[in-house]
Design a protein around this motif. Structure first.
Motif, PDB file in Angstrom:
ATOM      1  N   SER A   1      -9.426   2.620  -4.235  1.00 44.29           N
ATOM      2  CA  SER A   1      -8.020   2.809  -4.577  1.00 44.29           C
ATOM      3  C   SER A   1      -7.881   2.751  -6.083  1.00 44.29           C
ATOM      4  CB  SER A   1      -7.155   1.729  -3.923  1.00 44.29           C
ATOM      5  OG  SER A   1      -5.910   1.583  -4.596  1.00 44.29           O
TER       6      SER A   1
ATOM      7  N   PHE B   1      -0.674   2.862  12.343  1.00 42.41           N
ATOM      8  CA  PHE B   1       0.118   2.345  11.227  1.00 42.41           C
ATOM      9  C   PHE B   1       1.616   2.278  11.501  1.00 42.41           C
ATOM     10  CE2 PHE B   1      -2.833   3.146   7.308  1.00 42.41           C
ATOM     11  CZ  PHE B   1      -3.771   2.302   7.862  1.00 42.41           C
TER      12      PHE B   1
ATOM     13  N   HIS C   1       2.540  -1.226  10.316  1.00 36.80           N
ATOM     14  CA  HIS C   1       3.133  -1.328   8.989  1.00 36.80           C
ATOM     15  C   HIS C   1       4.608  -0.937   8.937  1.00 36.80           C
ATOM     16  CE1 HIS C   1      -0.647  -2.394   7.296  1.00 36.80           C
ATOM     17  NE2 HIS C   1      -1.214  -1.226   7.518  1.00 36.80           N
TER      18      HIS C   1
ATOM     19  N   MET D   1      -0.803  -3.184   0.678  1.00 39.92           N
ATOM     20  CA  MET D   1      -1.049  -1.945   1.416  1.00 39.92           C
ATOM     21  C   MET D   1      -0.518  -0.743   0.643  1.00 39.92           C
ATOM     22  SD  MET D   1      -2.731  -3.083   3.923  1.00 39.92           S
ATOM     23  CE  MET D   1      -3.114  -4.806   3.649  1.00 39.92           C
ATOM     24  N   CYS D   2       0.635  -0.924  -0.023  1.00 42.99           N
ATOM     25  CA  CYS D   2       1.170   0.158  -0.857  1.00 42.99           C
ATOM     26  C   CYS D   2       0.174   0.546  -1.944  1.00 42.99           C
ATOM     27  CB  CYS D   2       2.482  -0.282  -1.504  1.00 42.99           C
ATOM     28  SG  CYS D   2       3.852  -0.588  -0.389  1.00 42.99           S
TER      29      CYS D   2
ATOM     30  N   TYR E   1      -3.057   2.340  -0.051  1.00 45.12           N
ATOM     31  CA  TYR E   1      -2.974   3.635   0.613  1.00 45.12           C
ATOM     32  C   TYR E   1      -2.222   4.692  -0.193  1.00 45.12           C
ATOM     33  CZ  TYR E   1      -4.334   0.779   4.624  1.00 45.12           C
ATOM     34  OH  TYR E   1      -4.988  -0.091   5.475  1.00 45.12           O
ATOM     35  N   ASP E   2      -1.325   4.253  -1.079  1.00 42.09           N
ATOM     36  CA  ASP E   2      -0.512   5.201  -1.841  1.00 42.09           C
ATOM     37  C   ASP E   2      -0.246   4.651  -3.234  1.00 42.09           C
ATOM     38  OD1 ASP E   2       1.119   7.402  -2.428  1.00 42.09           O
ATOM     39  OD2 ASP E   2       2.922   6.393  -1.663  1.00 42.09           O
TER      40      ASP E   2
ATOM     41  N   TRP F   1       4.872   8.283   2.918  1.00 40.96           N
ATOM     42  CA  TRP F   1       4.331   7.804   4.194  1.00 40.96           C
ATOM     43  C   TRP F   1       3.148   8.650   4.636  1.00 40.96           C
ATOM     44  CZ3 TRP F   1       3.897   3.590   6.702  1.00 40.96           C
ATOM     45  CH2 TRP F   1       3.580   3.564   8.063  1.00 40.96           C
TER      46      TRP F   1
ATOM     47  N   ASN G   1       0.871   9.800   2.790  1.00 45.37           N
ATOM     48  CA  ASN G   1      -0.323   9.274   2.117  1.00 45.37           C
ATOM     49  C   ASN G   1      -0.884   8.062   2.845  1.00 45.37           C
ATOM     50  OD1 ASN G   1      -0.167  11.231   0.108  1.00 45.37           O
ATOM     51  ND2 ASN G   1       1.086   9.954  -1.236  1.00 45.37           N
ATOM     52  N   TRP G   2      -0.004   7.225   3.397  1.00 40.32           N
ATOM     53  CA  TRP G   2      -0.471   6.109   4.223  1.00 40.32           C
ATOM     54  C   TRP G   2      -1.191   6.611   5.459  1.00 40.32           C
ATOM     55  CZ3 TRP G   2       1.551   0.683   4.483  1.00 40.32           C
ATOM     56  CH2 TRP G   2       2.177   0.290   3.293  1.00 40.32           C
TER      57      TRP G   2
ATOM     58  N   TRP H   1      -4.839   7.461   5.861  1.00 40.27           N
ATOM     59  CA  TRP H   1      -5.815   6.382   5.913  1.00 40.27           C
ATOM     60  C   TRP H   1      -5.802   5.616   7.233  1.00 40.27           C
ATOM     61  CZ3 TRP H   1      -9.824   5.964   2.910  1.00 40.27           C
ATOM     62  CH2 TRP H   1      -9.801   6.567   1.652  1.00 40.27           C
ATOM     63  N   ASP H   2      -4.948   6.013   8.150  1.00 41.54           N
ATOM     64  CA  ASP H   2      -4.964   5.403   9.481  1.00 41.54           C
ATOM     65  C   ASP H   2      -6.251   5.832  10.186  1.00 41.54           C
ATOM     66  OD1 ASP H   2      -4.535   4.669  12.181  1.00 41.54           O
ATOM     67  OD2 ASP H   2      -2.379   5.004  12.007  1.00 41.54           O
TER      68      ASP H   2
END
Length: 336
Positions: A109, A174, A178, A222-223, A226-227, A252, A254-255, A258-259
């Motif tokens: 990241s 997610f 999340h 997490m923000c 993942y983004d 979202w 972008n999150w 990665w799921d």
């Protein structure tokens, strides 16, 4: 799981690695990283398989080698499993991957750091060179929660490096994990006027933090994972409107890339190279992870990926005893 005092006791060696890939990381986290390494009794590590433990959020690897009340730590668990013949001898590494934002998902990241590179390019080769263990075809990764996520994603993205993986109650699905936690995050941030920088600085200054604070911190981490937004404080920008909690679709998305349930659709072929893949989850997991685990199980069946899937009667907390199932399976697969 009580300690078996009759089991031969392995050694835990503390090593320190000065990371190159973490230099200049955005959060300013230390580059000198502890790696505790378990070596079973009667061995020096040479020619043994290597397992790497990825711990859950709020922890670093050495937490699993610490003394525990009422139960075993992981080296003591391995001592017992090896002594009973349930598990062949293997080396277990416990790398410290803790970050300023409270944990790690073990991927690269721009904000959190190059943690996948740290493991694959530095930590594992460092341990293997020092002890003569592991090597191609003889490396496995395991973890629980965020560590389970790391173990699953590493299996998906790096099957050329890892040969076995165990995911205990790992993050997947997610929208149920999340997104459902976003309202609580906004309520926490509202105490500081919705100002993420002010909330974080106040968190770091507290002499004592509460569970609710840690859950907000976890979401902010997490923000950044993942983004990441490098124009924002610590790379944190939420994927929802801070007033209405409405999703911001492009963020979202972008999150969701990665799921693991997204990744498995394009990376399932590599999983077929693994010698062992183990996934489990408690049937009353309070973070809704059992539903993601079930979806992953179905996806793997649909794609013809051989794996072991189990559910057990418990929630998300205090489930290291489940490694009695996974560690022997991984170790046996890696000696073949």
């Amino acid at each position: 799981m009580k300690r078996d005092s009759s089991a031969p006791t392995g050694a835990v060696k503390r090593m320190t690695l000065e990371s190159i890939v973490l230099k200049g990381n955005f959060l300013g986290d230390p580059t000198a990283r502890i790696i505790d390494v378990y070596i079973p009794a009667g061995h020096d590590g040479r020619a043994l398989p290597l397992l790497v433990d990825l711990v859950g959020f709020t922890a670093g690897g050495p937490v699993h080698t610490n003394w525990r009340n009422f139960t075993e730590n992981v080296p003591e668990q391995a001592d017992r499993l090896i002594a009973t013949g349930a598990m062949p001898p293997c080396v277990i590494a416990f790398p410290d991957c803790f970050t300023r934002l409270g944990g790690n998902q073990y991927i690269n990241s721009a904000a959190m750091g190059r943690w996948a590179d740290f493991l694959i390019e530095e930590a594992v080769p460092f341990v293997e060179h020092a002890l003569g263990c592991g090597g191609a075809g003889r490396r496995g990764v395991f973890g629980k929660s965020s560590g389970g996520y790391g173990a699953m994603v590493h299996a998906l993205l790096f099957p050329h490096f890892w040969s076995a993986s165990a995911c205990h109650s790992g993050d997947m699905g997610f929208e149920l994990l999340h997104f459902l936690d976003m309202p609580r995050t906004l309520r926490g941030l509202a105490k500081e006027g919705g100002d993420i920088e002010r909330w974080l600085e106040n968190f770091f200054a507290k002499p004592k933090v509460k569970d609710d604070d840690v859950h907000v911190l976890m979401m902010l981490a997490m923000c950044a994972t993942y983004d990441p937004d490098l124009s924002a404080y610590m790379g944190v920008r939420l994927p929802v409107d801070l007033k209405t909690c409405e999703l911001i679709p492009e963020r979202w998305a972008n999150w969701m890339k990665w799921d693991p349930l997204t990744l498995v659709e394009t990376h399932h072929a590599g999983l077929k190279k693994l010698k062992a893949l183990f996934i489990d989850c408690g049937d009353v997991d309070q973070y809704n992870l059992v539903y993601g685990a079930r979806r992953m199980h179905r996806a793997l069946e649909r794609h013809g990926v051989t794996h072991f899937y189990e559910e057990f009667s418990d929630d998300h907390t205090g489930i290291d005893y489940r490694m009695d199932r996974s560690l022997p399976l991984l170790a046996k697969a890696l000696i073949v």
